[in-house]
Design a protein around this motif. Sequence first.
Motif, mmCIF file in Angstrom:
data_model
loop_
_atom_site.group_PDB
_atom_site.id
_atom_site.type_symbol
_atom_site.label_atom_id
_atom_site.label_comp_id
_atom_site.label_asym_id
_atom_site.label_seq_id
_atom_site.Cartn_x
_atom_site.Cartn_y
_atom_site.Cartn_z
ATOM 1 N N LEU A 208 20.306 50.727 80.826
ATOM 2 C CA LEU A 208 21.368 51.955 81.481
ATOM 3 C C LEU A 208 21.987 51.616 82.741
ATOM 4 O O LEU A 208 23.070 51.632 82.784
ATOM 5 C CB LEU A 208 20.806 53.275 81.024
ATOM 6 C CG LEU A 208 21.693 54.329 81.665
ATOM 7 C CD1 LEU A 208 23.048 54.324 80.736
ATOM 8 C CD2 LEU A 208 21.068 55.913 81.476
ATOM 9 N N GLU A 209 20.833 51.143 83.546
ATOM 10 C CA GLU A 209 21.556 50.830 84.870
ATOM 11 C C GLU A 209 22.369 49.659 85.046
ATOM 12 O O GLU A 209 23.499 49.482 85.671
ATOM 13 C CB GLU A 209 20.194 50.428 85.916
ATOM 14 C CG GLU A 209 20.607 50.474 87.161
ATOM 15 C CD GLU A 209 19.352 50.027 88.094
ATOM 16 O OE1 GLU A 209 18.104 50.283 87.593
ATOM 17 O OE2 GLU A 209 19.502 49.598 89.423
ATOM 18 N N SER A 212 25.676 50.624 83.145
ATOM 19 C CA SER A 212 26.390 51.723 84.007
ATOM 20 C C SER A 212 27.019 51.069 85.388
ATOM 21 O O SER A 212 28.266 51.516 85.885
ATOM 22 C CB SER A 212 25.441 52.692 84.510
ATOM 23 O OG SER A 212 25.017 53.361 83.589
ATOM 24 N N GLY A 213 26.719 49.930 85.600
ATOM 25 C CA GLY A 213 27.388 49.268 86.859
ATOM 26 C C GLY A 213 28.063 48.018 86.571
ATOM 27 O O GLY A 213 28.527 47.185 87.474
ATOM 28 N N SER A 217 30.928 49.923 81.559
ATOM 29 C CA SER A 217 30.891 51.143 81.863
ATOM 30 C C SER A 217 31.735 52.182 81.425
ATOM 31 O O SER A 217 33.028 51.849 81.102
ATOM 32 C CB SER A 217 30.486 51.609 83.414
ATOM 33 O OG SER A 217 30.072 52.880 83.715
ATOM 34 N N SER A 218 31.382 53.310 80.979
ATOM 35 C CA SER A 218 32.346 54.387 80.656
ATOM 36 C C SER A 218 31.966 55.882 81.320
ATOM 37 O O SER A 218 30.816 55.996 81.693
ATOM 38 C CB SER A 218 32.453 54.452 79.187
ATOM 39 O OG SER A 218 31.322 55.033 78.792
ATOM 40 N N TRP A 219 32.882 56.787 81.467
ATOM 41 C CA TRP A 219 32.460 58.123 81.828
ATOM 42 C C TRP A 219 31.198 58.713 80.992
ATOM 43 O O TRP A 219 30.217 59.152 81.326
ATOM 44 C CB TRP A 219 33.615 58.862 82.039
ATOM 45 C CG TRP A 219 33.364 60.352 82.734
ATOM 46 C CD1 TRP A 219 33.846 60.545 84.012
ATOM 47 C CD2 TRP A 219 32.762 61.414 82.114
ATOM 48 N NE1 TRP A 219 33.344 61.847 84.188
ATOM 49 C CE2 TRP A 219 32.718 62.360 83.306
ATOM 50 C CE3 TRP A 219 31.978 61.843 80.845
ATOM 51 C CZ2 TRP A 219 32.168 63.810 83.155
ATOM 52 C CZ3 TRP A 219 31.587 63.047 80.708
ATOM 53 C CH2 TRP A 219 31.591 64.202 81.804
ATOM 54 N N ARG A 222 27.865 56.940 81.284
ATOM 55 C CA ARG A 222 27.087 57.245 82.577
ATOM 56 C C ARG A 222 26.610 58.757 82.634
ATOM 57 O O ARG A 222 25.439 59.072 83.128
ATOM 58 C CB ARG A 222 28.146 57.225 83.948
ATOM 59 C CG ARG A 222 28.364 55.691 84.148
ATOM 60 C CD ARG A 222 29.433 55.530 85.039
ATOM 61 N NE ARG A 222 28.785 55.765 86.415
ATOM 62 C CZ ARG A 222 28.601 54.759 87.350
ATOM 63 N NH1 ARG A 222 28.908 53.584 87.436
ATOM 64 N NH2 ARG A 222 28.075 55.332 88.636
ATOM 65 N N ASP A 223 27.326 59.817 81.837
ATOM 66 C CA ASP A 223 27.012 61.051 82.012
ATOM 67 C C ASP A 223 25.996 61.300 80.743
ATOM 68 O O ASP A 223 24.925 62.060 80.858
ATOM 69 C CB ASP A 223 28.181 61.986 81.559
ATOM 70 C CG ASP A 223 28.045 63.414 81.700
ATOM 71 O OD1 ASP A 223 27.801 63.758 82.845
ATOM 72 O OD2 ASP A 223 27.836 63.978 80.478
ATOM 73 N N GLY A 225 24.448 58.781 78.752
ATOM 74 C CA GLY A 225 23.449 57.693 78.732
ATOM 75 C C GLY A 225 21.961 58.106 79.247
ATOM 76 O O GLY A 225 21.034 58.050 78.390
ATOM 77 N N SER B 218 37.280 54.726 80.777
ATOM 78 C CA SER B 218 36.165 53.705 80.766
ATOM 79 C C SER B 218 36.647 52.404 81.800
ATOM 80 O O SER B 218 37.775 52.412 82.036
ATOM 81 C CB SER B 218 36.050 52.997 79.459
ATOM 82 O OG SER B 218 37.051 52.525 78.947
ATOM 83 N N TRP B 219 35.846 51.683 82.094
ATOM 84 C CA TRP B 219 36.082 50.632 83.050
ATOM 85 C C TRP B 219 37.062 49.580 82.325
ATOM 86 O O TRP B 219 38.256 49.338 82.896
ATOM 87 C CB TRP B 219 34.906 49.341 83.249
ATOM 88 C CG TRP B 219 35.173 48.586 84.458
ATOM 89 C CD1 TRP B 219 34.731 48.699 85.672
ATOM 90 C CD2 TRP B 219 35.726 47.405 84.165
ATOM 91 N NE1 TRP B 219 35.112 47.761 86.578
ATOM 92 C CE2 TRP B 219 35.754 46.663 85.643
ATOM 93 C CE3 TRP B 219 36.085 46.631 83.213
ATOM 94 C CZ2 TRP B 219 36.185 45.497 85.904
ATOM 95 C CZ3 TRP B 219 36.655 45.410 83.456
ATOM 96 C CH2 TRP B 219 36.713 44.790 84.765
#
Lengths: 303, 303
Positions: A208-209, A212-213, A217-219, A222-223, A225, B218-219
């Motif tokens: 996930l880390e 997420s970086g 990534s998506s909103w 990150r929320d 996950g 999303s990115w």
Amino acid sequence: MAVGTAHPVAFVGLGSMGLPMARNLVRHGFPVRGFDVRAEGRSAFAQSGGTPAETIAAAADGAGTLVLMVVNADQAEAILFGAGALEHLAPDAVIVLMATCPPASVAALAKRVTATGRAFVDAPVSGGVVGAEAGTLTIMAAAPAAVIAQARPLLEAMGDKVFHVGPEPGQGATMKAVNQLLCGVNLAAAAEALSLAAKVGIDGATALEIVSGSSASSWMLRDRGPRMLEETPRVTSAVDIFVKDLGIVLEAGRSEKAALPLAALAHQLFLAASGRGAGAEDDSQVIGSYRALNGMQSFKHTT
Amino acid sequence: MAVGTAHPVAFVGLGSMGLPMARNLVRHGFPVRGFDVRAEGRSAFAQSGGTPAETIAAAADGAGTLVLMVVNADQAEAILFGAGALEHLAPDAVIVLMATCPPASVAALAKRVTATGRAFVDAPVSGGVVGAEAGTLTIMAAAPAAVIAQARPLLEAMGDKVFHVGPEPGQGATMKAVNQLLCGVNLAAAAEALSLAAKVGIDGATALEIVSGSSASSWMLRDRGPRMLEETPRVTSAVDIFVKDLGIVLEAGRSEKAALPLAALAHQLFLAASGRGAGAEDDSQVIGSYRALNGMQSFKHTT
């Protein structure tokens, strides 16, 4: 000309979204009469300085605006026509429908409303309870430009991102469907991706880390996950909300004859989660559909 | 013990990613011998202070590390075994494979390499040319902990986010697949969503602004969305890269017997775009698959 702080506003639907939205109207000086079928909704509104109405007719009586923040299009129709709200409004009133509804239903309601000489704004929102409370909702409004201009002060009391997406009621509902399509597919994709990582024994938090970086990534990732890695996460929004919302997305596609294959597939994954009895669980638990499909236990057991 | 600034590093693959990565090793004091089949790759490396090698054998001769930043697993195998790089390396050398490859191929290569007594690090990257140049790549490394510890200074000269994702070569490749799964599905979802907005006549720029600022974001949406609204956008990454990368994702799922339905569907959309002749176009043009499916012209013609 019927919208403004000098004209009564009827507000129907004082739930977790509607109540703070109605309160923001009051704060901005609108004389709001609030109605909800639940007495606790009405009393909560009264406690925050609003004027509760005992019936829909009392709320609507002579009002220049009717805001509908109800559960679905059927409720909106029942209030407007079944309970007779429409006929109690001022003859030049504006009806603002802010619930998430199928575009075709919105267009049909708008047609019936405007046939009476009143105006209709299709204005669904995104931003959740947090946005409703802070007055920072995104509002996707569709109506002729003159009607939008009239309704704008009221809309801006509830949201700080008010978009005029088009002149036709139904376009706002479609824009909300576009939004929910992305939320639902991005969420299911996050589940699919984290499931693949778990399948080969990669630690869920590490996976996930990484994603997420990165450009992955998506909103939603990150929320939601982090809650995909928990056994029994708190519920911020239920699986069944996406069963409903992606259902509306697919109805939107169907009425416009637009194939939406990713949304259709994501819907099946939420539907299966609901069918396994997880409908009331946090929507991050759509990941359970991948566990079921691929024969895996939860992250805790695989890493 | 063979990795470090005191031991020669052989670096094979001086393309748009490999060249800046090799340069960063030189900047950090590693004595790098760079090889590429293209003479211009070798001369570009020489111009930036690196030592070019005329042959793979010359690059590998006695080196303590071999970094492979080649196109695919077949090239890695050809260099290690076909061109004999492996036998020219020091007996305790570490091979670092940084290309994007199917996990099963990586695991098979690792097995053959470690059978000779040498160590193998499966270490694909994300971050693109920008990350390669800035030394800010994300590196997803899989190998036993002791091997990772040995390779870490070298990896940290190329990336600032070095993750140890697991002890087994192939786990790094799977993690890269997890990353590409999300990129590909989120990108195709953006195309599906913006196509639905266009279908009902919502202005593309307005739709994109709304979903870029909401939980739908999303990115990929924010980066590629603007280019979906252009007729002939510049190419930052081609449709065919996702045809390849989502193909690797599906191979990863197949070798692990993990169903990846969203990735499979997204792959079909990129594949269809390539099949229509758009393989070399910007990957944002996967939106063309929706135009083709749903019988629409481009955004300019519908809004």
